[in-house]
Enzyme design. Structure first.
Site, PDB file in Angstrom:
ATOM      1  N   PHE A  68       3.365   6.504   2.193  1.00 55.21           N
ATOM      2  CA  PHE A  68       4.506   7.209   1.605  1.00 55.21           C
ATOM      3  C   PHE A  68       4.091   8.209   0.526  1.00 55.21           C
ATOM      4  O   PHE A  68       4.939   8.861  -0.077  1.00 55.21           O
ATOM      5  CB  PHE A  68       5.479   6.189   0.997  1.00 55.21           C
ATOM      6  CG  PHE A  68       5.820   5.071   1.944  1.00 55.21           C
ATOM      7  CD1 PHE A  68       6.751   5.253   2.958  1.00 55.21           C
ATOM      8  CD2 PHE A  68       5.183   3.848   1.855  1.00 55.21           C
ATOM      9  CE1 PHE A  68       7.035   4.232   3.850  1.00 55.21           C
ATOM     10  CE2 PHE A  68       5.466   2.825   2.742  1.00 55.21           C
ATOM     11  CZ  PHE A  68       6.395   3.010   3.745  1.00 55.21           C
ATOM     12  N   PRO A 114       0.806  -1.220   0.000  1.00 53.10           N
ATOM     13  CA  PRO A 114       0.000   0.000   0.000  1.00 53.10           C
ATOM     14  C   PRO A 114       0.841   1.273   0.000  1.00 53.10           C
ATOM     15  O   PRO A 114       1.821   1.393   0.748  1.00 53.10           O
ATOM     16  CB  PRO A 114      -0.801  -0.127   1.299  1.00 53.10           C
ATOM     17  CG  PRO A 114      -0.938  -1.596   1.493  1.00 53.10           C
ATOM     18  CD  PRO A 114       0.360  -2.173   1.027  1.00 53.10           C
ATOM     19  N   CYS A 115       0.438   2.230  -0.844  1.00 53.66           N
ATOM     20  CA  CYS A 115       1.236   3.446  -1.015  1.00 53.66           C
ATOM     21  C   CYS A 115       0.867   4.614  -0.101  1.00 53.66           C
ATOM     22  O   CYS A 115       1.685   5.525   0.080  1.00 53.66           O
ATOM     23  CB  CYS A 115       1.184   3.906  -2.463  1.00 53.66           C
ATOM     24  SG  CYS A 115      -0.475   4.313  -3.034  1.00 53.66           S
ATOM     25  N   PRO A 116      -0.355   4.681   0.507  1.00 54.70           N
ATOM     26  CA  PRO A 116      -0.692   5.854   1.314  1.00 54.70           C
ATOM     27  C   PRO A 116       0.326   6.241   2.383  1.00 54.70           C
ATOM     28  O   PRO A 116       0.528   7.438   2.621  1.00 54.70           O
ATOM     29  CB  PRO A 116      -2.041   5.457   1.940  1.00 54.70           C
ATOM     30  CG  PRO A 116      -2.665   4.579   0.918  1.00 54.70           C
ATOM     31  CD  PRO A 116      -1.505   3.765   0.370  1.00 54.70           C
TER      32      PRO A 116
END
Length: 386
Positions: A92, A88-90
């Site tokens: 960063f 998951p990217c949120p």
């Protein structure tokens, strides 16, 4: 053209709608499992994989990774060739609070624990560019946590770079941070190559065929005029801004924040929503003939992401669009996968050659009694008795 029998296996976590999986499949990997928690994305994977001979043996597992037990895969340590995933990217993302390792959604520790348990020959992790870009907010986490754990597990970092999707034939600006690490015996054969220089694939080129069909199928008496108007506008531009999937907590689907919508408008596309597919067209004025131009359908958004046209997305329009918007462009995954396979092939060949040399190596001859290199203790005894 018949696809060659894949030599190398892979397991993918956070598989989403299958963007990375499609790319690695095209590169030549045989997927053993695609692990994902979202029900709509799992339905998409099932729809495309189950019963498809090219994906034979691939399981779609709807699982919460934080509770997943690797024993369920039935693999012995070292048996798997590649463990891949887009965590998951949120945590960063510049669009979020950038809590990094303090964000409960950070699955890097989970991914690394799977690496340590499965001992795959190669690891590929995809994330947002914010993880690598200045300010160096996450440098300690990258180097002292992620890279350190990989080194401790016996892996060599091949590279951790930002790759731009439009350099790989994707008509979109979509920079992603890609980490590739391999066990030492394979890493030494990994060769990083830049994307081949090629003309940019523009939005006008990518969407011309599907857009023309949409206008024509609408039955509007002036469909051709509207289509040519769109094409003229689109040809003034180049590639698309980054598609965003958005959050389940916020409203319906659209093509991103204000800046992105304005970029789409310059390409002749209305970014204020997503259109119905031609077969479900109910409001032509909303979807095709509005002042701001036509809205994109989910299938057209998938073209912008680089998906093959026969890849199906399950769920209602908003859920399907979010899957597309959150995906990893398949052509980028394919390019990285091909480089990993090249290293695996060379490393496997070198290990087999070394094993063969050891197997057929002749033992050193034993010295015969009385020879110069033999046991001289008898001579010493005789001398002592004389």
């Amino acid at each position: 053209m018949t696809r060659a029998e894949p030599k190398f296996t892979s397991v993918e976590i956070c598989a989403g709608a299958g963007g990375q999986a499609v790319g690695l499949h095209e590169a030549g990997f045989r997927h053993l499992a695609l692990i994902e928690i979202d029900e709509h994305a799992c339905a998409t994977l099932e729809s495309n994989v189950t019963g498809n001979p090219e994906w034979d043996g691939c399981k779609v597992l709807k699982r919460d990774l934080t509770e997943f037990k690797v024993d369920e895969l039935g693999l012995k340590p070292g048996e798997l060739d590649l463990l891949a995933g887009g965590v998951p990217c949120p945590p960063f993302s510049a669009a979020g609070k950038q809590l990094g390792e303090d964000d409960e959604r950070d699955l890097f520790p989970t991914m690394l624990s799977m690496v340590e348990a499965l001992r795959p020959k190669a690891v590929m992790i995809e994330n947002v560019r914010g993880l690598l870009e200045p300010p160096e907010k996450f440098s300690r986490y990258r180097e002292e946590v992620i890279e350190h754990r990989l080194r401790e597990a016996g892996y060599v970092k091949c590279y951790w770079k930002i790759l731009e999707a439009c350099d790989y034939g994707v008509p979109q600006l979509r920079p992603r941070a890609i980490l590739v690490a391999m066990l030492k015996e394979y890493a030494e054969y990994f060769e990083w190559t830049e994307a081949k220089t090629r003309p940019l694939l523009t939005v006008a080129e990518a969407l011309a065929s599907s857009m023309r069909k949409r206008f024509k199928d609408s039955g509007h008496p002036q469909w051709k005029t509207f289509y040519e108007r769109w094409l003229t506008e689109a040809e003034k531009g180049s590639v698309a801004p980054t598609l965003v999937g958005g959050s389940k907590k916020h409203g319906g689907a659209d093509l991103g924040p204000t800046r992105a919508k304005e970029a789409w408008r310059k390409l002749g596309v209305c970014g204020l929503g997503v259109a119905n597919e031609p077969k479900d067209l109910k409001d032509p004025d909303r979807d095709l003939f509005g002042e701001r131009g036509p809205k994109l359908t989910v299938s057209q958004a998938a073209i912008i992401q680089g998906f093959p046209e026969d890849w199906k997305f399950e769920g209602r329009k908003t859920a399907a669009y979010r899957q597309v918007g959150n995906a990893f462009p398949p052509p980028v995954a394919q390019a990285v996968g091909e480089q990993i396979i090249a290293a695996l092939e060379k490393g496997t060949k070198a290990l087999a050659a070394a094993q063969s040399d050891t197997l057929f190596e002749l033992p050193a001859p034993s010295a015969s009694p009385g020879s110069e290199l033999g046991d001289r203790s008898g001579d010493r005894e005789c001398a002592a008795m004389s």
